[in-house]
Design an enzyme around this catalytic site. Sequence first.
Site, PDB file in Angstrom:
ATOM      1  N   CYS A 176    -100.159   1.031  18.001  1.00  0.00           N
ATOM      2  CA  CYS A 176    -101.365   1.448  17.266  1.00  0.00           C
ATOM      3  C   CYS A 176    -102.201   0.266  16.783  1.00  0.00           C
ATOM      4  O   CYS A 176    -103.403   0.390  16.597  1.00  0.00           O
ATOM      5  CB  CYS A 176    -100.987   2.305  16.070  1.00  0.00           C
ATOM      6  SG  CYS A 176    -100.114   3.773  16.590  1.00  0.00           S
TER       7      CYS A 176
ATOM      8  N   HIS B 103    -107.742   3.100  12.408  1.00  0.00           N
ATOM      9  CA  HIS B 103    -106.980   3.664  13.524  1.00  0.00           C
ATOM     10  C   HIS B 103    -106.752   5.139  13.220  1.00  0.00           C
ATOM     11  O   HIS B 103    -106.379   5.501  12.103  1.00  0.00           O
ATOM     12  CB  HIS B 103    -105.649   2.918  13.665  1.00  0.00           C
ATOM     13  CG  HIS B 103    -104.637   3.688  14.452  1.00  0.00           C
ATOM     14  ND1 HIS B 103    -104.903   4.180  15.706  1.00  0.00           N
ATOM     15  CD2 HIS B 103    -103.368   4.089  14.147  1.00  0.00           C
ATOM     16  CE1 HIS B 103    -103.845   4.843  16.139  1.00  0.00           C
ATOM     17  NE2 HIS B 103    -102.900   4.800  15.216  1.00  0.00           N
TER      18      HIS B 103
ATOM     19  N   ASN C 111    -104.290  11.244  18.079  1.00  0.00           N
ATOM     20  CA  ASN C 111    -104.013   9.806  17.930  1.00  0.00           C
ATOM     21  C   ASN C 111    -103.879   9.200  19.326  1.00  0.00           C
ATOM     22  O   ASN C 111    -102.918   9.494  20.041  1.00  0.00           O
ATOM     23  CB  ASN C 111    -102.717   9.649  17.122  1.00  0.00           C
ATOM     24  CG  ASN C 111    -102.279   8.205  16.961  1.00  0.00           C
ATOM     25  OD1 ASN C 111    -102.680   7.330  17.715  1.00  0.00           O
ATOM     26  ND2 ASN C 111    -101.426   7.960  15.986  1.00  0.00           N
TER      27      ASN C 111
HETATM   28  N1  ACO Z   1     -95.228  22.291  13.845  1.00  0.00           N
HETATM   29  C1  ACO Z   1     -94.580  23.033  12.933  1.00  0.00           C
HETATM   30  N2  ACO Z   1     -93.599  22.539  12.139  1.00  0.00           N
HETATM   31  C2  ACO Z   1     -93.281  21.246  12.320  1.00  0.00           C
HETATM   32  C3  ACO Z   1     -93.935  20.415  13.268  1.00  0.00           C
HETATM   33  C4  ACO Z   1     -94.930  21.000  14.059  1.00  0.00           C
HETATM   34  N3  ACO Z   1     -95.616  20.314  14.985  1.00  0.00           N
HETATM   35  N4  ACO Z   1     -93.400  19.176  13.203  1.00  0.00           N
HETATM   36  C5  ACO Z   1     -92.445  19.210  12.241  1.00  0.00           C
HETATM   37  N5  ACO Z   1     -92.380  20.457  11.708  1.00  0.00           N
HETATM   38  C6  ACO Z   1     -91.506  20.943  10.644  1.00  0.00           C
HETATM   39  C7  ACO Z   1     -90.244  20.142  10.527  1.00  0.00           C
HETATM   40  O1  ACO Z   1     -89.249  20.611  11.403  1.00  0.00           O
HETATM   41  C8  ACO Z   1     -89.865  20.365   9.076  1.00  0.00           C
HETATM   42  O2  ACO Z   1     -89.263  21.616   8.953  1.00  0.00           O
HETATM   43  P1  ACO Z   1     -88.065  21.864   7.906  1.00  0.00           P
HETATM   44  O3  ACO Z   1     -88.662  21.598   6.554  1.00  0.00           O
HETATM   45  O4  ACO Z   1     -87.704  23.272   8.143  1.00  0.00           O
HETATM   46  O5  ACO Z   1     -87.005  20.877   8.279  1.00  0.00           O
HETATM   47  C9  ACO Z   1     -91.231  20.455   8.378  1.00  0.00           C
HETATM   48  O6  ACO Z   1     -92.184  20.758   9.405  1.00  0.00           O
HETATM   49  C10 ACO Z   1     -91.635  19.146   7.709  1.00  0.00           C
HETATM   50  O7  ACO Z   1     -91.414  18.085   8.640  1.00  0.00           O
HETATM   51  P2  ACO Z   1     -91.758  16.597   8.298  1.00  0.00           P
HETATM   52  O8  ACO Z   1     -91.504  15.755   9.494  1.00  0.00           O
HETATM   53  O9  ACO Z   1     -91.095  16.247   7.010  1.00  0.00           O
HETATM   54  O10 ACO Z   1     -93.321  16.770   8.076  1.00  0.00           O
HETATM   55  P3  ACO Z   1     -94.310  15.811   7.334  1.00  0.00           P
HETATM   56  O11 ACO Z   1     -94.840  16.497   6.157  1.00  0.00           O
HETATM   57  O12 ACO Z   1     -93.764  14.450   7.177  1.00  0.00           O
HETATM   58  O13 ACO Z   1     -95.481  15.717   8.416  1.00  0.00           O
HETATM   59  C11 ACO Z   1     -96.259  14.174  10.059  1.00  0.00           C
HETATM   60  C12 ACO Z   1     -95.192  15.193   9.682  1.00  0.00           C
HETATM   61  C13 ACO Z   1     -97.584  14.901  10.218  1.00  0.00           C
HETATM   62  C14 ACO Z   1     -95.859  13.550  11.374  1.00  0.00           C
HETATM   63  C15 ACO Z   1     -96.396  13.141   8.946  1.00  0.00           C
HETATM   64  O14 ACO Z   1     -95.129  12.645   8.568  1.00  0.00           O
HETATM   65  C16 ACO Z   1     -97.246  11.997   9.358  1.00  0.00           C
HETATM   66  O15 ACO Z   1     -98.413  12.142   9.670  1.00  0.00           O
HETATM   67  N6  ACO Z   1     -96.707  10.786   9.324  1.00  0.00           N
HETATM   68  C17 ACO Z   1     -97.450   9.622   9.746  1.00  0.00           C
HETATM   69  C18 ACO Z   1     -97.325   9.552  11.186  1.00  0.00           C
HETATM   70  C19 ACO Z   1     -98.358   8.683  11.769  1.00  0.00           C
HETATM   71  O16 ACO Z   1     -99.373   8.407  11.191  1.00  0.00           O
HETATM   72  N7  ACO Z   1     -98.054   8.292  12.950  1.00  0.00           N
HETATM   73  C20 ACO Z   1     -98.936   7.581  13.674  1.00  0.00           C
HETATM   74  C21 ACO Z   1     -99.043   6.141  13.228  1.00  0.00           C
HETATM   75  S1  ACO Z   1     -98.241   5.150  14.235  1.00  0.00           S
HETATM   76  C22 ACO Z   1     -98.879   5.363  15.737  1.00  0.00           C
HETATM   77  O17 ACO Z   1    -100.021   5.748  15.846  1.00  0.00           O
HETATM   78  C23 ACO Z   1     -97.997   5.058  16.900  1.00  0.00           C
END
Ligand code: ACO
Length: 336
Positions: free
Chosen positions: A115, A263, A293
């Site tokens: 990224c 980004h 992304n």
């Molecule tokens: N649809 C539905 N439910 C989902 C999905 C989905 N696509 N993905 C995960 N869940 C569920 C999980 O299984 C979990 O369920 P549970 O509570 O029953 O166990 C629940 O949703 C919460 O999951 P988390 O992973 O804790 O969700 P979070 O609130 O952290 O959101 C996310 C996930 C959106 C990925 C967030 O953590 C995030 O944006 N993090 C930053 C990631 C990022 O910016 N990455 C890119 C930067 S680096 C790069 O670009 C390479």
Amino acid sequence: MYHSRISGVGYYVPERIVTNHDLAKIMDTSDEWIQERTGIQRRRHVDPKDGETTSGMGVKAARMAMADAGKSASDIDFVVFATLSPDYYFPGPGVTLQEALGLETVGALDVRNQCSGFIYALSVADQFIKTGMYQNVLVVGAELQSKGLDMTTRGRNVSVIFGDGAGAVVLSRDDRSGFGILSTHLHAEGSWAKELSVIAPGMGQRWVTDILADNNPLDESYFPYMNGQLVFKNAVVRFEEVIREALAANELSQSAIDLLIPHQANLRIAQFIQKKFQLSDDQVYNNIMEYGNTTAASIPIALAEAHQKGKIKEGDLVVLAAFGSGFTWGSALIRW
Ligand code: ACO
């Protein structure tokens, strides 16, 4: 010492639009979940029938950037290509793009900083121009991620986020001081390397022969792994830090920012940074809603789109900032 400025911008995204509703048909997810957590409404995925490649998309974005800069193949002295989804394990896509554009035998460097790849690539190009070694460097960020994602419920926390596309700029020597790239700032913290990674195939743990020998349908080692909450927490801290570092290095205050192009990792991260710097909606360019992304391509796509829409004027202070896998992060301050 010479100065460098962006003389042309370009981008390309595949035609095929994949909405959140489309994803909900093939995995257990929903438009509501994806929009609420990430802001993403749709993304582009290559159509497998079209035979598109990472380097091929990079070529299309590069052609547009070269036309915008009024530069032909013979003007380009060097290529820097950033991606995490190369056409081949080796060589990197820089050489494929160099050949496709007919750039004679100019050097082609591949950057692997995910990224932050475009900021790292821009910084490398900037150094080559500032020292006087080159006059025009083509900087490309391109990703074809859709082929490598786990498009089942198992991979949903990662696969709903990422999209395909390419962006490019031509960085050129400029005599005016105080214009162009004012500074770049690069950082890394390798202790988090595995927290956002694809570990196989690699020589460190699992090569293709190990995967074939195991023949395990539950093997996830060749799909991206992301500790989403850890990435999120680090991203909001590092984005702010590295933007403040860039402003301080140039003795500028946050009120000097005309446009921030972060980004496009997650709209919630961008909104958090916007608040920290007290910027209006007009001062932050986001397009993650449309493209997801696109990793190394996200900043040059957003930059080219913002420029095309007339959102960047001569003399504007433009801030680019990125955070991602490695962890790596960086910023670039530009007087347009
Ligand atoms: N649809 C539905 N439910 C989902 C999905 C989905 N696509 N993905 C995960 N869940 C569920 C999980 O299984 C979990 O369920 P549970 O509570 O029953 O166990 C629940 O949703 C919460 O999951 P988390 O992973 O804790 O969700 P979070 O609130 O952290 O959101 C996310 C996930 C959106 C990925 C967030 O953590 C995030 O944006 N993090 C930053 C990631 C990022 O910016 N990455 C890119 C930067 S680096 C790069 O670009 C390479």
